[in-house]
Design an enzyme around this catalytic site. Structure first.
Site, PDB file in Angstrom:
ATOM      1  N   PHE A 195       0.869  -1.183   0.000  1.00 48.65           N
ATOM      2  CA  PHE A 195       0.000   0.000   0.000  1.00 48.65           C
ATOM      3  C   PHE A 195       0.894   1.217   0.000  1.00 48.65           C
ATOM      4  CE2 PHE A 195      -4.340   1.565   1.075  1.00 48.65           C
ATOM      5  CZ  PHE A 195      -4.057   2.905   1.260  1.00 48.65           C
ATOM      6  N   ILE A 212       0.988   5.513  -1.254  1.00 50.78           N
ATOM      7  CA  ILE A 212       0.605   6.757  -1.912  1.00 50.78           C
ATOM      8  C   ILE A 212       1.907   7.516  -2.151  1.00 50.78           C
ATOM      9  CG2 ILE A 212      -0.695   8.915  -1.746  1.00 50.78           C
ATOM     10  CD1 ILE A 212      -2.460   6.417  -1.952  1.00 50.78           C
ATOM     11  N   GLN A 240       0.764  12.650  -0.949  1.00 48.21           N
ATOM     12  CA  GLN A 240       0.497  12.289   0.446  1.00 48.21           C
ATOM     13  C   GLN A 240      -0.121  13.453   1.212  1.00 48.21           C
ATOM     14  OE1 GLN A 240       4.185  10.742   2.034  1.00 48.21           O
ATOM     15  NE2 GLN A 240       4.127   8.929   0.722  1.00 48.21           N
ATOM     16  N   GLN A 243      -3.201  14.188   1.629  1.00 47.90           N
ATOM     17  CA  GLN A 243      -4.331  14.797   0.935  1.00 47.90           C
ATOM     18  C   GLN A 243      -5.579  13.920   0.987  1.00 47.90           C
ATOM     19  OE1 GLN A 243      -2.904  15.973  -3.056  1.00 47.90           O
ATOM     20  NE2 GLN A 243      -0.883  15.868  -2.132  1.00 47.90           N
ATOM     21  N   GLY A 244      -5.532  12.840   1.760  1.00 46.35           N
ATOM     22  CA  GLY A 244      -6.696  11.986   1.929  1.00 46.35           C
ATOM     23  C   GLY A 244      -6.793  10.842   0.942  1.00 46.35           C
ATOM     24  N   HIS A 245      -5.789  10.660   0.064  1.00 39.24           N
ATOM     25  CA  HIS A 245      -5.889   9.592  -0.930  1.00 39.24           C
ATOM     26  C   HIS A 245      -5.716   8.203  -0.297  1.00 39.24           C
ATOM     27  CE1 HIS A 245      -6.109  12.540  -4.055  1.00 39.24           C
ATOM     28  NE2 HIS A 245      -4.943  13.064  -3.713  1.00 39.24           N
ATOM     29  N   GLY A 246      -4.902   8.108   0.730  1.00 41.20           N
ATOM     30  CA  GLY A 246      -4.765   6.829   1.426  1.00 41.20           C
ATOM     31  C   GLY A 246      -6.084   6.411   2.056  1.00 41.20           C
ATOM     32  N   GLU A 293      -0.753  -7.323   5.753  1.00 38.85           N
ATOM     33  CA  GLU A 293       0.565  -7.924   5.924  1.00 38.85           C
ATOM     34  C   GLU A 293       1.558  -6.904   6.464  1.00 38.85           C
ATOM     35  OE1 GLU A 293       4.035 -10.066   3.168  1.00 38.85           O
ATOM     36  OE2 GLU A 293       2.034  -9.694   2.357  1.00 38.85           O
TER      37      GLU A 293
END
Length: 411
Positions: free
Chosen positions: A256, A258, A263, A265-268, A291
């Site tokens: 995972f 971004i 980063q 900016q709420g994309h995660g 994981e």
């Protein structure tokens, strides 16, 4: 390496590989605004001399340089490069297609000029060769060629796979696409994309393309007008479906990321929440695991999962201690693995706890400590009783601090 000792006269030829490696996502607008390739005094060094999470901080600076967190897979555990002064390794990616340029500049190289007298016969590290071992074939060392590809790819590149979601943030549009290794064009694209794992995920390894069970969800920024769209990669995750007896699947999120320009900016949150919504709605999914989550991912995961429980009023009217049936109900409804369910339940209960209610606070404390003891029974039973109590208390206080940080971020 002896060269890296601070008292060694050759130490002035040592650079931090993390600081020296400059990464960029380059668009046609960046090229027009003057993003440079080989603009130093040195040659290309490669045979061609033409060479995320989550605080909301707004859109990225276009074409901004960012640096890796890790370079030890390339340059060794000390993350040092020997043999150059003012070293700048340029690893640029076309913002959509990820076509790659590798070059580097420096002000001086050992073995040339006056340095021949200081260290006769000493050679610098072969930066291009070392970097090339982690970069798939097809990159260029010619910056002019890279510029042409950036400009042409921007008009032709389109995401591969199936679009599963779209959203708006900061006045921009974003789309998510799901792929597997059988998706046309994806294998080659993934080979470029996964190089970011080397720079930003400690201990990351590349996946086997022969395993077609892997799934990937890619986030792209979308701009332009219909029939003239421009796409830029934002980040992605990978997940793997495992069999769960008798007829279900357990989803494991593996990778995972971004990318740094996107980063905070709420994309995660958007990516994780979208996938959890899909997994929760799928009757064939029993739960979702992660994981080896790092602290940053776990923090984002906690906030997303706790917010979902709060929005659903999942524990309305309940207080510690909870019956096992209530815990299992939360696990089942929200597809949380046992550890994450316990963690989120305890955070929600803390949120509803009145600090002046001494009895309720004691019940909550005993409830959490009992769970800590069950999870660490073997270790705790092996130490003296007083030390055991101290361990339980210190672990409890550490958890409460983490929990309050999660709640404060939601407020």
């Amino acid at each position: 390496m002896a060269f890296f000792a601070s008292h060694n006269p050759l130490s002035e030829w040592v650079s931090s590989s993390n600081d020296s490696l400059s990464l960029r996502l380059v668009s046609a607008a960046d090229v027009d605004d003057g993003v440079q390739g080989q603009n130093g005094s040195a040659d290309a060094g490669a045979g061609d001399h033409d060479d995320d999470d989550d605080e909301d901080n707004g859109p990225p600076a276009q074409g901004a340089v960012f640096h890796p967190l890790y370079t030890y897979p390339v340059f060794g555990d000390e993350e040092k490069v020997f043999g150059y002064k003012d070293l700048d390794i340029k690893l640029y990616y076309a913002a959509g297609s990820l076509f790659t340029y590798l070059g580097f500049t420096y002000s001086a190289r050992i073995g040339e000029g006056a340095s021949k007298r200081i260290a006769p016969g000493v050679q610098p590290q072969d930066v291009v060769r070392m970097m090339s071992e982690k970069i798939p074939p097809g990159m260029t060392h010619n910056y002019d060629e890279f510029v042409k590809r950036v400009q042409s790819d921007e008009t032709t590149f389109r995401p591969m796979g199936t679009k599963i979601h779209e959203y708006q943030a900061h006045g921009k549009a974003y789309e998510m696409y799901e792929c597997t290794f059988t998706t046309p064009r994806f294998k080659e694209y993934h080979r470029r994309l996964q190089t970011f794992l080397v720079w930003f995920i400690e201990g990351a390894s590349f996946l086997q393309e022969s395993d077609t069970n892997w799934h990937f969800v890619l986030v792209f920024e979308k701009s332009g007008v219909p029939n003239h769209e421009v796409y830029k990669i934002v980040g992605y995750l990978s997940y793997y479906p495992f069999y769960h007896f008798p007829d279900k699947r357990r989803m494991r999120i593996s990778q995972f990321i971004i990318l740094p320009p996107f980063q905070k900016q709420g994309h995660g949150r958007a990516l994780y929440s979208t996938m959890m919504d899909r997994f929760i709605a799928d009757p064939n999914v029993v739960d979702v695991t992660v994981e080896d989550p790092n602290d940053f991912f776990q923090d984002m995961r906690d906030r997303c999962d706790v917010q979902r429980l709060l929005d659903a009023q999942a524990l309305k009217g309940l207080a510690a201690p909870l019956a096992r049936s209530h815990i299992e109900d939360v696990q089942r409804r929200f597809k949380l693995c046992k550890r994450q369910a316990n963690r989120c339940i305890e955070i929600v209960l803390l949120h509803r706890l009145k600090r002046l209610d001494a009895r309720a606070n004691k019940q909550y404390r005993l409830f959490v400590k009992a769970r800590i003891f069950r999870q660490n029974r073997e270790v705790l039973e092996s130490i003296e009783f007083d030390e055991r109590l101290d361990k339980l208390q210190s672990t409890y206080l550490g958890l409460i601090e983490d929990y309050r940080n999660v709640l404060e971020s939601l407020q």
